[in-house]
Design a protein around this motif. Structure first.
Motif, mmCIF file in Angstrom:
data_model
loop_
_atom_site.group_PDB
_atom_site.id
_atom_site.type_symbol
_atom_site.label_atom_id
_atom_site.label_comp_id
_atom_site.label_asym_id
_atom_site.label_seq_id
_atom_site.Cartn_x
_atom_site.Cartn_y
_atom_site.Cartn_z
ATOM 1 N N UNK A 5 0.818 -1.212 0.000
ATOM 2 C CA UNK A 5 0.000 0.000 0.000
ATOM 3 C C UNK A 5 0.854 1.265 0.000
ATOM 4 N N UNK A 6 1.951 1.243 0.709
ATOM 5 C CA UNK A 6 2.743 2.466 0.833
ATOM 6 C C UNK A 6 3.667 2.681 -0.367
ATOM 7 N N UNK A 7 4.180 1.605 -0.964
ATOM 8 C CA UNK A 7 5.128 1.763 -2.071
ATOM 9 C C UNK A 7 4.507 2.461 -3.282
ATOM 10 N N UNK A 8 3.324 2.056 -3.754
ATOM 11 C CA UNK A 8 2.732 2.781 -4.886
ATOM 12 C C UNK A 8 2.492 4.263 -4.581
ATOM 13 N N UNK A 9 2.145 4.568 -3.337
ATOM 14 C CA UNK A 9 1.938 5.970 -2.961
ATOM 15 C C UNK A 9 3.249 6.749 -3.025
ATOM 16 N N UNK A 10 4.336 6.132 -2.583
ATOM 17 C CA UNK A 10 5.631 6.792 -2.638
ATOM 18 C C UNK A 10 6.064 7.022 -4.083
ATOM 19 N N UNK A 11 5.940 5.994 -4.924
ATOM 20 C CA UNK A 11 6.330 6.139 -6.330
ATOM 21 C C UNK A 11 5.449 7.173 -7.013
ATOM 22 N N UNK A 12 4.160 7.179 -6.671
ATOM 23 C CA UNK A 12 3.266 8.171 -7.248
ATOM 24 C C UNK A 12 3.672 9.583 -6.909
ATOM 25 N N UNK A 20 3.913 1.684 7.088
ATOM 26 C CA UNK A 20 2.934 0.860 6.379
ATOM 27 C C UNK A 20 2.096 0.021 7.322
ATOM 28 N N UNK A 21 2.677 -0.407 8.424
ATOM 29 C CA UNK A 21 1.972 -1.295 9.345
ATOM 30 C C UNK A 21 1.218 -0.557 10.439
ATOM 31 N N UNK A 22 1.396 0.754 10.543
ATOM 32 C CA UNK A 22 0.735 1.493 11.622
ATOM 33 C C UNK A 22 -0.070 2.678 11.100
ATOM 34 N N UNK A 23 0.567 3.829 10.963
ATOM 35 C CA UNK A 23 -0.141 5.064 10.661
ATOM 36 C C UNK A 23 -0.773 5.097 9.282
ATOM 37 N N UNK A 24 -0.308 4.249 8.375
ATOM 38 C CA UNK A 24 -0.830 4.295 7.008
ATOM 39 C C UNK A 24 -2.304 3.913 6.937
ATOM 40 N N UNK A 25 -2.834 3.322 7.969
ATOM 41 C CA UNK A 25 -4.250 2.969 7.999
ATOM 42 C C UNK A 25 -5.138 4.184 8.213
ATOM 43 N N UNK A 26 -4.535 5.288 8.641
ATOM 44 C CA UNK A 26 -5.275 6.536 8.873
ATOM 45 C C UNK A 26 -5.373 7.302 7.553
ATOM 46 N N UNK A 27 -6.599 7.463 7.027
ATOM 47 C CA UNK A 27 -6.797 8.088 5.721
ATOM 48 C C UNK A 27 -6.285 9.528 5.694
#
Length: 563
Positions: free
Chosen positions: A467-474, A518-525
């Motif tokens: 989930x976090x990698x595509x956001x970073x590349x984007x 990715x395992x913690x705060x990334x769940x917060x929209x």
């Protein structure tokens, strides 16, 4: 069997299956007739009209005791409209075909008498329900393209007919790429935890199935022993299917570089044999890639770079490659097609898209190369979803895909008696025996089971960062692509100094920090959205500074979120 007619002053519906039921409606007024008929529920019609023989017919009942005057007018109407006693109207098996077939006849033969017309309309509804319920079906969400969907639907229908004596249909659901499909499925389960009305998730690599399994959204299914015979559970550290049987590799995937040899010759570009060849400045504007935020294929490819080269070196490679990319496509199949059209000369592609384009354009024009520095092999999965509404047919679909009949659709060339009939699919089979058995027949010339390499793709690590990698590349490469290209051109013009190349590809956080995020705060929209803006702003400032030749190190913006 359904008969419609007039009995004295009353219309009569005779619905016959194994027994006959007559429903009579008084017609003192037209309103009373329709009110009475309306009380006949759809569920009741569907149950009554089902016939084990699968047949049904609609006709005029001339023996219903109609007075002579009425009988004569009824017979005249029937003869003038080509409808005689016992004329069969047999629906097709397809629900849509059945409906169009019956409504067309109804439109041509609907009598002027409105009460009689309603009887025929009611009968047609019953026929449609009976035909729709007579065929097994499975509902599948998939990012696969039309070629795979058509060939596997056709193959499954024939296989089901041979194995079980009846055909079965596949209803496809498509919402975009594999990342789009995974997001849709997870969001639907959040609203409907017991089931989402979809039987299977088919295609998209390995990570979606690891995630579905972790979330308990993939149902466990043990296929028959004869189906799994000849399929290894793993090889070279790669799982072909889940040891807990919640997902199965339907095919094997590798990633490589699709290249247009004719364009390369015309504009004097080299053949790429290693991933790092794509970072050469002379390839500027000639490289194609997809957007990992929409394409699971691209997510895996970029994740592979980071695993093979390491976090810091991997980001440097991605920044230079991104600087050479002409554009990032939403769908990875478009990236492969652009090479065929000559819009680009190189493209990051999954083997299936590469082999397909080569078969279309010819080997003298296109080539698909597995890079020599590293090649990732991973299963392309299939799983039954929790609460599958057509569970038995879904299990049979899994059996078919894993069986030799299903695997031949991937592996054998178009037109082969046991292979695909309309489209070439050209994918690696999960059955090792196929590679020797069909050598010289299949266009796939090497076996992944014989491939010897040190690199092993870590699917669990990729799943954790999916989930976090595509956001970073984007944020760092795609949404800031114009600034990245300007910075890359400036770095090249100044001789590609090591410190500038390092700064160009510097990530805003370490590998450990990214995994923790990715395992913690990334769940917060709210956190996710603000973090994306932070990274994008940071990257823009950094690229602009590099383009101007500034040696200043741009630090993170540090946007805060409300607590």
């Amino acid at each position: 069997m359904i008969f419609a007619g007039l009995s004295r002053n009353k219309p009569v519906i005779s619905i016959q299956t194994n027994k006959t039921i007559e429903a009579e409606f008084g017609v003192a007024t037209r309103l009373n007739f329709f009110q009475a008929a309306g009380r006949m529920s759809w569920a009741y019609c569907r149950n009554v009209c089902s016939d084990q023989s699968g047949g049904a017919r609609l006709s005029i009942n001339r023996r219903a005791g109609v007075p002579p005057a009425a009988r004569g007018s009824q017979a005249d109407w029937a003869n003038s409209n080509g409808l005689s006693a016992g004329l069969p109207l047999r629906p097709r098996r397809s629900r849509s075909a059945s409906w169009s077939h019956c409504t067309a006849k109804m439109a041509r033969r609907l009598p002027m008498n409105p009460e009689f017309g309603f009887i025929i309309f009611l009968a047609v509804l019953c026929l449609s329900a009976s035909a729709a319920s007579s065929e097994e079906r499975v509902i599948i969400i998939s990012p696969h393209n039309e070629a795979i969907r058509l060939e596997f639907a056709r193959g499954f229908r024939q296989w089901h007919q041979q194995e079980y004596g009846t055909p079965a249909s596949v209803e496809w659901r498509s919402v975009g790429g594999s990342s789009d499909a995974l997001r849709f499925v997870i969001s639907e389960f959040a609203k409907k935890p017991d089931g989402i009305g979809i039987d299977c998730f088919f295609g998209g690599g390995e990570e979606p199935f690891l995630l579905l399994s972790d979330k308990k959204l993939a149902a466990r299914y043990p296929p028959p022993a004869e189906v799994l015979a000849g399929i290894p559970q793993s090889f070279n550290g790669i799982d072909v299917y889940d040891p807990n049987l919640t997902w199965f590799g339907a095919a094997l995937s590798s990633f490589g570089i699709l290249q247009n040899a004719r364009v390369q010759k015309i504009v004097n570009l080299p053949l790429a044999t290693r991933w790092e060849d794509l970072t050469q400045p002379r390839l500027y504007g000639w490289v194609g890639a997809g957007d990992p935020r929409n394409s699971g294929t691209m997510t895996v490819m970029f994740e592979t770079f980071l695993q093979a080269y390491g976090w810091e070196r991997g980001w440097q490679m991605l920044a230079q490659l991104g600087g050479n990319v002409r554009k990032f496509d939403r769908v990875s199949s478009t990236t492969a097609k652009d090479v065929t059209l000559g819009e680009t000369a190189y493209a990051l592609a999954i083997d299936f898209y590469g082999f397909t384009q080569v078969s279309v354009a010819g080997r003298t024009n296109l080539t698909f190369a597995l890079p020599q520095d590293f090649t990732a092999i991973s299963p392309d999965g299939l799983a039954i979803l929790k609460g599958a509404p057509n569970l038995t047919t879904a299990e049979r679909f899994v059996d078919f895909v894993l069986s030799e009949a299903g695997q031949k659709l991937w592996f054998l060339p178009r037109g082969h008696p046991e292979g695909p009939q309309k489209y070439s699919i050209e994918r690696m089979s999960i059955r090792p025996g196929f590679y020797s058995r069909y050598r010289g027949v299949s266009n796939i010339e090497f076996s992944p089971f014989d491939l010897k390499q040190n690199f092993r793709y870590d699917g669990k690590l990729g799943r954790g960062r999916r989930e976090i990698l595509p956001a970073m590349i984007g944020a760092l490469i795609i949404d800031t692509h114009s600034e990245l290209q300007a910075a890359w051109r400036a770095v090249v013009q100044r001789g590609r100094k090591v410190e500038e190349v390092t700064e160009l590809g510097r990530a805003p956080l370490s590998e450990t920090e990214a995994f923790q995020l990715a395992t913690n705060q990334w769940k917060n929209a709210e956190f996710r959205n603000l973090k994306k803006i932070e990274w994008q702003t940071w990257a823009q400032k950094r690229y602009r500074a590099i383009a101007k030749g500034s040696a200043a190190r741009v630090e993170n913006v540090g946007i805060r979120i409300r607590q």
